[in-house]
Design a protein around this motif. Structure first.
Motif, mmCIF file in Angstrom:
data_model
loop_
_atom_site.group_PDB
_atom_site.id
_atom_site.type_symbol
_atom_site.label_atom_id
_atom_site.label_comp_id
_atom_site.label_asym_id
_atom_site.label_seq_id
_atom_site.Cartn_x
_atom_site.Cartn_y
_atom_site.Cartn_z
ATOM 1 N N ALA A 26 50.712 2.529 43.242
ATOM 2 C CA ALA A 26 50.996 2.890 44.634
ATOM 3 C C ALA A 26 51.448 1.672 45.433
ATOM 4 N N TRP A 30 55.104 1.175 47.184
ATOM 5 C CA TRP A 30 55.193 0.850 48.610
ATOM 6 C C TRP A 30 56.013 -0.414 48.823
ATOM 7 N N ARG A 33 59.703 0.226 48.496
ATOM 8 C CA ARG A 33 60.281 0.922 49.649
ATOM 9 C C ARG A 33 60.427 0.007 50.854
ATOM 10 N N THR A 34 59.500 -0.903 51.055
ATOM 11 C CA THR A 34 59.484 -1.731 52.257
ATOM 12 C C THR A 34 60.126 -3.098 52.079
#
Length: 60
Positions: A26, A30, A33-34
Protein backbone atom coordinates in the motif's frame (compact mmCIF):
# COMPACT_ATOMS: atom_id res chain seq x y z
CA UNK A 1 9.05 -9.42 9.23
CA UNK A 2 9.20 -5.68 9.89
CA UNK A 3 10.65 -3.07 7.55
CA UNK A 4 11.94 0.45 8.06
CA UNK A 5 10.50 2.79 5.44
CA UNK A 6 11.97 6.26 5.03
CA UNK A 7 10.00 8.86 3.11
CA UNK A 8 12.61 10.82 1.13
CA UNK A 9 11.19 14.33 0.90
CA UNK A 10 12.65 16.98 -1.42
CA UNK A 11 13.46 19.23 1.54
CA UNK A 12 15.92 16.65 2.86
CA UNK A 13 13.72 15.54 5.75
CA UNK A 14 13.69 11.74 5.89
CA UNK A 15 10.73 10.65 7.99
CA UNK A 16 11.07 6.99 9.09
CA UNK A 17 8.18 4.59 9.62
CA UNK A 18 8.16 0.92 10.60
CA UNK A 19 5.75 -1.34 8.70
CA UNK A 20 5.02 -5.01 8.22
CA UNK A 21 5.06 -6.78 4.88
CA UNK A 22 1.29 -6.33 4.38
CA UNK A 23 1.59 -2.53 4.62
CA UNK A 24 4.53 -2.25 2.20
CA UNK A 25 2.43 -2.76 -0.94
CA UNK A 26 0.00 0.00 0.00
CA UNK A 27 2.84 2.42 0.79
CA UNK A 28 4.65 1.68 -2.47
CA UNK A 29 1.41 2.19 -4.43
CA UNK A 30 0.77 5.49 -2.63
CA UNK A 31 4.34 6.65 -3.29
CA UNK A 32 3.94 5.81 -6.97
CA UNK A 33 0.77 7.90 -7.22
CA UNK A 34 2.17 10.89 -5.32
CA UNK A 35 5.78 10.86 -6.52
CA UNK A 36 7.27 10.51 -3.03
CA UNK A 37 10.51 8.50 -2.99
CA UNK A 38 10.88 5.68 -0.49
CA UNK A 39 13.81 3.78 0.97
CA UNK A 40 12.78 0.34 2.23
CA UNK A 41 15.04 -1.95 4.25
CA UNK A 42 14.61 -4.66 6.84
CA UNK A 43 14.12 -3.30 10.33
CA UNK A 44 17.39 -3.80 12.27
CA UNK A 45 15.49 -5.40 15.15
CA UNK A 46 13.86 -7.93 12.78
CA UNK A 47 16.79 -8.79 10.51
CA UNK A 48 18.66 -11.97 11.36
CA UNK A 49 16.67 -12.59 14.51
CA UNK A 50 17.72 -9.38 16.21
CA UNK A 51 21.40 -9.43 15.29
CA UNK A 52 21.22 -5.86 14.01
CA UNK A 53 22.23 -6.87 10.47
CA UNK A 54 20.60 -5.04 7.59
CA UNK A 55 19.98 -6.06 4.01
CA UNK A 56 20.20 -4.18 0.76
CA UNK A 57 18.33 -0.92 0.24
CA UNK A 58 15.54 -0.72 -2.32
CA UNK A 59 14.68 2.75 -3.54
CA UNK A 60 11.82 3.83 -5.70
Amino acid sequence: MRFEITFLHADGDGTAHTADAAEIGALVAWAGRTGVRLRIRPSPAAAGGGSGATGSVAEQ
